[in-house]
Structure formats: C-alpha cells, structure tokens
Design a protein around this motif. Structure first.
Motif, PDB file in Angstrom:
ATOM      1  N   THR A  36     -47.781  38.478  22.729  1.00  0.00           N
ATOM      2  CA  THR A  36     -47.479  39.746  21.897  1.00  0.00           C
ATOM      3  C   THR A  36     -48.781  40.362  21.271  1.00  0.00           C
ATOM      4  O   THR A  36     -48.283  41.601  20.846  1.00  0.00           O
ATOM      5  N   ASP A  82     -50.010  44.261  17.416  1.00  0.00           N
ATOM      6  CA  ASP A  82     -48.951  43.685  17.757  1.00  0.00           C
ATOM      7  C   ASP A  82     -48.046  44.350  18.601  1.00  0.00           C
ATOM      8  O   ASP A  82     -47.727  45.471  18.033  1.00  0.00           O
ATOM      9  N   GLU A  97     -45.021  43.958  19.418  1.00  0.00           N
ATOM     10  CA  GLU A  97     -43.777  43.702  19.063  1.00  0.00           C
ATOM     11  C   GLU A  97     -43.374  44.901  18.045  1.00  0.00           C
ATOM     12  O   GLU A  97     -42.391  45.344  17.963  1.00  0.00           O
ATOM     13  N   THR A  98     -44.219  45.173  17.284  1.00  0.00           N
ATOM     14  CA  THR A  98     -44.011  45.898  15.801  1.00  0.00           C
ATOM     15  C   THR A  98     -44.975  47.095  15.988  1.00  0.00           C
ATOM     16  O   THR A  98     -44.652  48.070  15.237  1.00  0.00           O
ATOM     17  N   GLY A  99     -45.942  47.223  16.630  1.00  0.00           N
ATOM     18  CA  GLY A  99     -46.829  48.191  16.692  1.00  0.00           C
ATOM     19  C   GLY A  99     -47.842  48.213  15.516  1.00  0.00           C
ATOM     20  O   GLY A  99     -48.730  49.162  15.384  1.00  0.00           O
ATOM     21  N   LYS A 100     -47.922  47.091  14.947  1.00  0.00           N
ATOM     22  CA  LYS A 100     -48.823  47.015  13.772  1.00  0.00           C
ATOM     23  C   LYS A 100     -50.263  46.972  14.273  1.00  0.00           C
ATOM     24  O   LYS A 100     -50.554  46.160  15.203  1.00  0.00           O
ATOM     25  N   PRO A 111     -47.787  52.113  12.375  1.00  0.00           N
ATOM     26  CA  PRO A 111     -47.279  51.177  13.378  1.00  0.00           C
ATOM     27  C   PRO A 111     -46.089  51.623  14.336  1.00  0.00           C
ATOM     28  O   PRO A 111     -45.853  51.507  15.100  1.00  0.00           O
ATOM     29  N   GLU A 112     -45.299  52.709  13.483  1.00  0.00           N
ATOM     30  CA  GLU A 112     -44.080  53.384  14.181  1.00  0.00           C
ATOM     31  C   GLU A 112     -44.408  54.037  15.257  1.00  0.00           C
ATOM     32  O   GLU A 112     -44.103  54.111  16.256  1.00  0.00           O
ATOM     33  N   PHE A 155     -45.619  52.034  17.920  1.00  0.00           N
ATOM     34  CA  PHE A 155     -44.406  51.136  18.729  1.00  0.00           C
ATOM     35  C   PHE A 155     -43.654  52.188  19.557  1.00  0.00           C
ATOM     36  O   PHE A 155     -43.404  51.759  20.636  1.00  0.00           O
TER      37      PHE A 155
END
Lengths: 764, 151, 265
Positions: free
Chosen positions: A447, A627, A629-632, A750-751, A754
């Motif tokens: 991930t 990441d 999975e989260t966009g972080k 992050p959004e 993502f």
C-alpha cells in the motif's frame, strides 16, 4: 583570515529572548494605556447606512469611540514600501464602505479590555449589503466594483482598471513567444493554483503609542518597517512626519506580515484624539482575519523545448487575488515573473503577463517569497512535467538549462550572473537525497510507495535601485563601538550578523559592538527588513561605515603618533607605527578623541543601495511516502542545498533555511486560507489553519554551496526568502513520481491525492 | 477572590476574578515571560508547570491554582539558562517569542521521562508550535541537552 | 471573551446539580479549552474541584474515571493502559500536545458530545457507562443519543471485560482534528465497530459490528466488514474532507483496526 564572518556565533540577544526577558512590544507598554478594540464588519461588502455609538461612548471607562465620521479622509496604503509606494492609496482609516468580513467599522478605547469589548457590543450599525466578489476568477467584470471611490490614488501607472476590479495589469516579454513555441519539439501547458497562506508569526500584530513631553507621537510597534510606518502614519493622519517617532523593540517573527502596518494607525488615532497612551494587541483570530495573507494565484505556464534538450520558451499567464485592498498587489505579482523567467537562460522567448484583482476578502500582502514562491511552484512543476514529456531526468534538464555563473542573465537585463553555485547545489542535493538510487519511486509495501522530486529556485537580495540603507558606527568614549542601523531583526539574527561584519572590519571582538536598532529618531534610514535586503544592502552599508571609521581611527592614531596614516596599522586594540613600538591603545585614543583634548568623536557612516539584486539559489529535494489507500503523503526527508554567497553565520543561515523550508512544507501539505461562499474566513485559528507541527516534517537537511557575490558584503547574498520556494513543487513532484497523481492546486491534501488515484485507476 | 498558592517556590496570595486565566494573571503581576500565541489552547507558548506538569496557562483558570504550585521560567532560571545556552548555540531560539514555553516543556520532559527516544521527545514537544525554526535546530539542542546521540 | 459573574464550588454533586438547574445562566466548568474560545456570559460558574472527581480508580470489575480526569491522565495511567490494548491512550495521544491534554477533561468532552472526539469514539467501543447527577448511570450510547438536558456528568464506568481493542484515526497534520476516527473491539464473539468524526458524532456501525463477531476473520472477510461499515454509516463534509472521501477512509481505517484486533486474538 576572517575572525567573525563565517562563524556560527550565538545571537547577541539570544539568551535574553530565549529565557523570557521582557523585550517585546507588549512587555514595554507604558502605564495606564487605553486598551483599543475594533468593531468589524460581519459583511463581505456593504455600506454603513447608520451608526450610533452613543451607548458605547457613555459606558463607564470608555474614553473614545471613533467611526468613519471622526477620522481624516486621506487614502493611504498599509504596505511598507519605499516612497512612492507602488501599492495604491485605496484605504481610509475608517470608511463608510466595508470591503471584507473583518474590515474596520469603529475604534473603541477604554480603560481595560473588558470595558472596550462591552462597548463594542453597544454600537449599533445598519448596513446596505452588496453582492461580494468572493471567487477571484470571477472578479474581472463582476457586477460589484470593490473600489468605486473616485479619490483612490496610484503614485504611478500600475495598470489599474478599478471599474473592472483590476488593481494591476502587467505584461513583460522578450522575444516572440508564439513563433518560438511553433519551433519547439516539446511543448507543455498546465494551469496551477497557489492558495492564500497566513504568515503565522508567533507574536501577533501589536503596537502602543503615547505623546511625549514635546507632544510628539511615539509609536512602539512590532514592525519590520519603522520608517515606512512613520511615513504612512503621517499621511493617513495628515500630520508632519517629524512629529512621529517609531520604535521597534524585539520582534516575535514577521515573515513579511509586519511589512504591512496593520495596527499602528488605530492606536495613533486614539492617542491623537484622547491625548492618552493606547495599546492594541491583535489576538490570533484577528491576525488570521483582519491583516494580510499571501496572494493566491492562478498561473498558466507554457514551456517549449527543442530536441537538443534546451528550454526555449517560458510563458506565464497569471491572475492574482489581492483581496479588498491593494497592499503589495502589483509588486508581488511582478516578482512572480521576475524570479522565474531568468532562472533558465537558454530561452529565446519569455513572457509574464496577467492581472491582479480586487475581491471582498481579507487583503493579501507581503509574505516571505513575495510572489516568487507562487511563481516557483508553477514554473518548477511545469519543468518537471516537461522533463517527463521529453523523457529526460529533471535534474539533468535543469543542469543543462539553468543560468550559470559568468553567463548572461535575464534578471540583470543581459548583464552577467556574477555568482551562482546552483549547478553544484543540484549535484550535492542529488547525492544527499540519493537521487541515483531513489528516482523516481520505490515500492515499500503493498500500500505504500516512496517517490522523490525536486525543484530549484532563485530570489533576489534587496530591491535593485530602490532599497537604500544607511549605517553608522561610532567610537565611544570607553573604546567600544555603537552600530546604528534601521533594519529590523525579527528573529533572523540580522543585528548579530551586522555586528559580525562591523567587528570583522574593525578587527574587534563581537562584544565590543553595541547594536542599536531601530528608532526613527536615532537610527539612520533603512527601509526595514524585507525583500531579503538586510544582509546584502544594510550589510554593505555597515561594512562601508566600519571601513570609514577604521580609516578615521588610523588617521587619528597616526596624528597622535605624529606619522602619516600610511605608516600605521590598527589591530583592534592599538594603532601602531608599522615595525616599531610606537603605538596608542584604542581605549586611550577614544578617550582623547571623545572626552579629551582632541574634540572629535569618530563616526563612520555610509549609505548604500545596489543597482543589482543578485539572486541566491536553492536546489530542493523531497522524498515522500504515499499511502495508496488513503492518499496520505508523509514527508520523509527534505534536502535543501543553498547558494547564498558567502555564509556570514552558518548557524543562523541554517536555521533560516530549515524554518523557511518548513513553512514551504506547510504551504505544500497543510496550510490553506479558506472562506465560505459569503467570504467569511473559516481558517481563523491554529485549530483550523494548520501550520506544520513537529510530527509533520520528517527530516530537513540543509547544506551550503558558497559562491562569491562581488557586490555583496564579504561576498554574501540573501537567504531570508528563497528558502520557502522549493518545497511545494518538489513535494508535488515526489508525489507524482510515487503514485502518478499530479497535484496542480495547493495544498496537496490526502483527499486530492486519493481522488487522483481513483481517477487513474478507473482510467487504466 | 483570594487564592493562596505557591509561585516559583514562594507562598503567594493573589486576588483574582473567577473568569481570569493564569496567563493573564501572571503577566499582570510582571511575569512577562508568559506569552500567548493563540486563542485556542494549541500553540504551547504559555506553558508553565502546575504541580510540576506542563500546562497551558492560557487555559487554566487562575482561581483553580488555590493550593497548587505554579512554576514559570523565572522560577527555574538556572536550569532554563543551561538549556537556553545550548538552544542559542544552535541559533534555534530565532525570534524567541515561543522559547520560554518551549523551554518549560523541555525541562518538564527531562524531569518526566528518563532516557527518552527521539520519538518520545517529538511526541512530548508536539504541543509547542514554532514558526521560525522548522523544529530541526530545536531538536538538535534538545538531543544535546538530554545526551541523546545525534543521528 | 467568556465571562463569569459568580463562581461556586459546591461540596456535593447534588448541590452542583441544584445550582445548575436553578440558575438559568449557570454552567459547569470543565477544562475550559473550548469554553474560553466562545464569548459566553456565564452567570454562575460551577467548579467541581471540591467533588473529588479527578482520577482513575480500578475496581474489581471496572474502571471509575472521574469527570475532572485529564486526557493526559488517561494517556499515562499505567494500569488502565494494560487493558483494552491501550485503546484510550492511543485515542488521546494525537490530540494537540501534552499541555493541552493536561488541561482538557474527560467529563466536559463526553458531556459536550463533540463530533470530532477521539475519546468518545474509543469509549464507545468499550462497555462504558456515564454517571450523571440527575440522570443516573446509563450506557454511553444511550447518553449520546438522548437530547441535551442540564445535568452534571460525574464519572465514567468502564467494564473490565477483557475486550481486545484497536484505534485508528486519520489526520492530515498530525496535531489536527481527525478527518475520521474508528475504534474496534472484540469480546467472545461480540464485535463493536465505532466510527467518529464523520464529522457527525461517533456511532456504532451496527451491521458491521454483528458481522465482526460472527466468524473467523480472513482478509476478504475484513474487507467485507469494512465495506459494510462504510455502507451503513452516514458521512458529512467539512473543511477537512468530503463525505465521499470519508466513506472511502472508513473502509481503510475499519479494515486496519479489525486487522489489529484480529491479530490480538
């Protein structure tokens, strides 16, 4: 062999300020100062149709309530710039028109805070509400005109078309962009958005003032620009500048924010009205809501390159949001072009054009980087895009195209770039970050992916042909020296650096130099500390003043020894006839000069302005872990390699760089000034406007590659602003290299990452 | 209302109002090392110790100090100076406005945690914002002070 | 600026409650971190300092947590954190900083039912009861769902039932409010999945919780449970994130927390 220049000596005021000694504006307030509070507009755009202050004025303890009816009607600007200011005179102390949520409606002064706040609640106001201009992309031609007034004044033509909400319209170009683009083998075009940011100095805006025994207005303010503040107050209050004295104590950070004088005018108005001392301390919410921020911009960049790998065209079309008033509007925008177009010098055509617009939001102003930050994000993001399109390493593309030392330089209108180590900065940065191994990405788990990216940047050192600083060095009766400057050490350590320079020239130790700054009654003129000017411009004035004094010491020493000045040398302690024992100690000489029979206190002085603004450079490299999975985005490592010419104080230069980089990281990942659809600020506290905390920044590593700038003191250039420019484009590039999501609109949340990932996965 | 408490090891009796916060009370009494950087209890500038624990003086109601022990940087001058010298040697005080609160947290950290890891140090100090330094120089100073090996 | 007319420091809970209900502009003072941000004019401020409500007490089958207990006490309590895999410490650790956690109190946070609360999310995953001066003891869930009513929250009671638990929060800046929080616990076939900061207040994902308790957890099952949780919860938007993004985050955080809890078994 230098003794002090190049040494990381501790700041001369370091221990005092670190351990909490009273040194800042609020610590020094005079007794019984009235507390000033401001009633602010709840509407983004309105006219006051009715205002009744009778109840407030009648409240026990209230000394003064001022509305637009009670203050001089002379338009002025809060921007601290050399006269004639390029910022329009577009505000009044209080106006019947309010232009943003937070604009001043009334000034209240009372015996204490509680009473002042209670009085604020008692003021009755009615407004005629207008449709506000909130989105800056709709400002031009908007039915609402933010500044309809006829008495708005520009000192010179900045391309204002106020009926269209345009503050400044600009176009600079060289060569034929369209024609050259048609010859290019590779063309990229992308539009970038940089957000408004808040300076967030830890000491918020504050000032107090009083009338002295001569009836002069003495203003004590946490300001970067005492002399400009004095001139501004004189204009706005319609009083002679000679009746005003501005004193700057220690400053708890500025970052350009305190280049606009946000509070002094209100305390001054109260004191002139009441004759009593008055203090105004903005709290954090007011600092976020009612001062200035970085200009948000939209920048469309078109780059063209040929198949030989040369960038031939740089074309930038911009739109800048200055908010309700035009503080620094035209100049910040200009700098966005000025500090980007010259960076690559294999270009055949360059252009920078666009508009700065008024909107009904808090005014924008000066913030470290001053447009170069916005321009660098756009240009460098586009260069990274171009490298990808050309299939070349972005570091190599830059090495091939940057202006190098000894080459012609657009920034000097074809003059020669006398100092640059940017190529060495890039090479060193690549090694430090591990470019060869890590570029472009490495997968670390199912991930998580790591990517690296880079950007380069330049700034200036002072404003060419405009900034003029004076310095004096005085030999005191006891044989030590007082260095008088008007620059404003806001934590940077400039007082220490200037003392290092003076001590170096005079060959004395640092503790023999007493630094005084700044008090407009005492200090020689200085525009103040902004535009990366103090080390370079004021520094040169200090060096020359010290040289002047040293020459006088030699002359007076020689006179005493009854020889010619060419026959003596000064070593910081004694003036001695070369090769003999004939000498006089500095202490003895000083005593004879000042209190003894000679009757001549020695003062070295100099006034300096530079015809050029030599650019410092930085190569910045970011390593991130994304990441999926989260966009972080987690920033793991940031490497900044700096060419600021000769490093006068390596510790202070390092801290300046680390601090600027982290502010740049904040801009890249977290910080966002946001308003709602009605123009009300949402990000009005450290809870809602997130500057990086200690856990957010990974490791920041800094190295210096010195060049020697022949026009600078000891070969120095600036470091104050250039440090903030690279993180946003370098981190954006690292994110793209990691996961293939190109963020063109800051900050990189992050959004956004993502959603970009989602889009990519549906596309493939 | 009157409160009796210990301030920097001195028995102290002050009059406070029920809605007064400790930071304001302390400044009013001349403890000017106390700085306020936010209105929202999240910058750490005003950090003092209450019964030895680093706390936000801007958020602690003054009347609640009744019977407690309050320590400001003025009360631990020597210890503070020892760390400040290291901080200043790094140049990491910069504007200095946040330094007193930061130093109070660093000293509290030293008292509370034996041989902290780098991660524990960062966690303990996260509530102290600094806009000037970018934290790196502060970390170097803290690690030197605590004898944590530099990476 | 918040103001207080008069301060009372009652010696009994009953007295505190009586003053609160008799005076119409009375309020209980907690840690004051949020109270001070407003400009509330409190006629009578009620300080609970004399009620001995500060601290964590271990009983045979439960923990008693006084309303004036600070977040920092939760974080550092060596006994409490040997239970529930240190859930409560994990939940409060990311909140602002040590000084802030020394200031804010458990009672004020729970009573205020903050939507962004990490602590409420975690407490809901445990068998937690709220004790109120007037309302008596009730399940936290019931308290959160009942309409606002003047009362004095005195204690929390958490059953020491040997529950395994895990906490996940997602923030951009590390000291920011969370964009989403989740706490998951598992005890003898009884699962509980709580999702908070939606930005609505934390709530239990009922169906997903039931599934969690049901059978062996493999990776695919966990994905299904996470998707179920994301599907059944409502999400909203604020400055920190859209509803759509929160729903996606919910899947990730629930899966991660469930994975952690499953690994504890």
């Amino acid at each position: 062999m230098r003794k002090l220049v190049g040494k990381g000596v501790p700041k001369i005021d370091g221990m005092a300020i670190a351990t909490g000694k009273p040194a800042y504006t609020e610590d020094l307030v005079v007794a019984n100062a009235l507390v000033v509070k401001i009633l602010r507009s709840p509407h983004a755009f309105a006219r006051i149709t009715f205002i009744d202050v009778a109840k407030a004025a009648a409240l026990k303890g209230v000394e003064c309530v001022l509305t637009y009816q009670d203050v001089p009607k002379q338009r002025f600007t809060l921007a601290g710039q050399s006269y004639p200011e390029p910022s329009p005179y577009d505000r009044l102390i209080l106006d019947d028109m309010v232009r943003y949520v937070g604009d001043e409606v009334a000034i209240v002064a009372a015996v204490d805070e509680r009473t002042a706040l209670a009085a604020i609640d008692l003021i009755q106001v009615e407004y005629e509400i207008f449709e506000p201009v909130v989105d800056f992309e709709t400002a031009i031609g908007h039915p609402s005109v933010v500044h309809p007034e006829e008495d708005l004044h520009c000192n010179f033509d900045i391309g204002m078309k106020k009926d269209q909400n345009i503050v400044s319209s600009q176009r600079v170009e060289s060569g034929n962009v369209e024609e050259e683009l048609s010859q290019c083998d590779f063309v990229v075009e992308e539009t970038f958005y940089t957000q408004a940011n808040a300076q967030c100095m830890m000491e918020t805006y504050r000032a107090f003032n009083y009338l002295d025994h001569m009836g002069r207005l003495v203003v004590v303010s946490s300001t970067q620009v005492p002399f400009h503040a004095k001139r501004m107050l004189a204009r706005a209050l319609k009083m002679p500048a000679g009746k005003i004295r501005v004193i700057k104590p220690r400053i708890g950070g500025g970052f350009g924010g305190k280049q606009s004088s946000c509070v002094e005018i209100f305390t001054a108005a109260v004191t002139l009205k009441t004759g009593k001392p008055a203090i105004l301390v903005y709290d954090r919410e007011e600092t976020f809501t009612c001062t200035t921020s970085r200009h948000a911009m939209r920048l469309k960049v078109t780059l063209g390159a040929d198949k030989d790998g040369y960038i031939r065209v740089v074309d930038i079309h911009g739109l800048s949001d200055t908010g309700a008033y035009g503080e620094h509007a035209s100049t910040v925008f200009m700098v966005a072009g000025e500090k980007t177009l010259p960076l690559y010098n294999q270009t055949k055509a360059v252009r920078f054009m666009g508009n700065v617009v008024y909107t009904n939001k808090m005014p924008a102003g000066a913030f470290r980087g001053y447009g170069a930050t916005q321009g660098t994000f756009a240009l460098e993001s586009a260069v990274n895009l171009l490298a990808e399109k050309m299939g070349v390493d972005p570091a190599e593309l830059r090495l091939k195209n940057i202006a190098k030392e000894g080459e012609p330089f657009r920034g000097f209108k074809g003059g020669i770039l006398e100092s640059s180590a940017l190529n060495r900065c890039i090479e060193t940065g690549k090694e430090m970050i591990g470019w060869a191994v890590k570029y472009p990405r490495r997968s670390v788990s199912e991930t998580k992916v790591r990517g690296i990216g880079m950007a380069v940047t330049m700034q200036g050192s002072g404003i060419a042909n405009i900034d003029t600083a004076s310095a004096e060095v005085r030999l005191n009766d006891n044989g030590d020296f007082t260095l008088l400057v008007g620059s404003t050490d806001m934590g940077t350590g400039s007082d220490t650096i200037l003392a290092q320079m003076a001590a170096e020239v005079l060959e004395v130790s640092l503790d023999q130099i007493i630094v005084h700054a700044a008090d407009t009654d005492v200090s020689p003129f200085d525009p103040g500390s902004y535009a990366s000017s103090t080390t370079y411009v004021t520094g040169m004035a200090v060096v020359r003043a010290a040289q002047d004094l040293k020459q006088q010491i030699l002359e007076e020493g020689a006179k005493f020894l009854q020889v010619s000045p060419e026959e003596v040398a000064f070593n910081g302690h004694t003036v001695r006839m070369t090769g003999t024992d004939k000498m006089i100690s500095l202490k003895k000489l000083a005593e004879r000069l000042v209190v003894g029979p000679v009757h001549r206190q020695l003062v070295g002085n100099s006034t300096y302005g530079s015809p050029v603004s030599p650019p410092p450079f930085i190569a910045g490299f970011a390593e991130v872990e994304v990441d999926k999975e989260t966009g972080k985005v987690e920033l793991l490592d940031y490497v900044a390699v700096v060419d600021c010419g000769t490093v006068i104080n390596p510790h202070l230069a390092r801290i300046q760089t680390e601090g600027g980089i982290v502010q740049g990281i904040g801009m890249a990942l977290y910080e966002d000034v946001r308003v709602d659809s009605k123009g009300k600020l949402l990000s009005n506290s450290f809870m809602q406007y997130k500057i990086p905390c200690r856990k957010d920044i990974g490791t920041v590593r800094v190295a210096f590659k010195e060049s020697f700038e022949p026009t600078g003191p000891f070969g120095a250039k600036s470091v104050g602003e250039v440090v903030i420019n690279t993180p946003a484009p370098a981190i954006a590039a690292a994110v793209y290299n990691a996961v293939g999501v190109r963020i063109t609109q800051l900050p990189i949340t992050p959004e956004k990452v993502f959603m970009g990932l989602q889009k990519n996965s549906t596309r493939s | 209302m009157q409160i009796e408490f210990t301030l920097n090891d001195q028995p102290t009796v002050w009059d406070v109002s029920p809605d007064e916060f400790l930071a304001d009370t302390l400044r009013k009494h001349g403890f000017l090392s106390i700085r306020k950087g936010c209105n929202t209890s999240c910058c750490g500038l005003c950090t003092v110790w209450i019964d030895g624990k680093p706390t936000l003086s801007c958020t602690a109601l003054s009347f609640r100090m009744q019977g407690k022990s309050v320590t400001t940087i003025e009360g631990v001058a020597e210890e503070a100076a020892e760390f400040a010298r290291i901080l200043v040697a790094e140049g990491a005080e910069q504007c200095g406005f946040c330094s007193p609160g930061f130093i109070m947290t660093v000293l509290a950290l030293k008292h509370e945690l034996a041989a902290p890891t780098e991660e524990e140090i960062v966690h303990y100090l996260t509530g102290n914002l600094c806009r000037c330094t970018g934290y790196m120089g502060q970390m170097r100073a803290v690690k030197t002070y605590l004898g944590v090996t530099q990476r | 600026m918040f103001t207080v007319g008069q301060l009372v420091q009652p010696d009994t809970v009953e007295e505190a409650y009586r003053i609160l209900t008799e005076k119409k502009d009375a309020a209980v003072l907690g840690g004051c971190a949020f109270l001070r941000m407003g400009s509330r004019a409190i006629g009578t401020a009620i300080d609970l300092s004399h009620l001995n409500l500060e601290g964590i007490t271990e009983h045979a089958d439960s923990f008693e947590i006084g309303a004036m207990t600070t977040f920092r006490m939760l974080e550092t309590d060596s006994v409490l954190n040997t239970f529930f895999d240190g859930l409560l410490a994990e939940a409060v650790k990311p909140i602002i900083g040590v000084q802030f956690r020394h200031a804010v109190t458990v009672g004020a946070t729970v009573f205020s039912k903050y939507g962004f609360s990490d602590l409420i999310t975690a407490l809901q995953a445990l068998d937690t009861e709220v004790e109120l001066a007037h309302g008596g003891r009730m399940a936290l869930e019931a308290f959160l769902n009942r309409p606002y009513e003047k009362d004095v929250l005195t204690r929390l009671w958490i059953r020491k039932d040997g529950r395994r638990a895990a906490y996940q929060s997602f923030r951009n800046s590390a000291s920011d409010f969370p964009i989403l929080t989740t706490a998951v616990s598992l005890l003898a076939g009884q699962g509980r999945i709580v999702v908070g900061a939606r930005p609505l207040k934390a709530a239990i994902a009922v169906q997903a919780s039931q599934e969690l308790g049901r059978m062996d957890l493999n990776s695919q099952r966990m994905d299904e449970i996470a998707a179920l949780a994301a599907g059944e919860m409502t999400f909203g938007a604020n400055m920190r994130g859209s509803a759509e993004y929160r729903r996606e985050l919910c899947k990730v955080l629930v899966k991660r927390a469930v994975t952690e809890v499953a690994a504890c078994k």
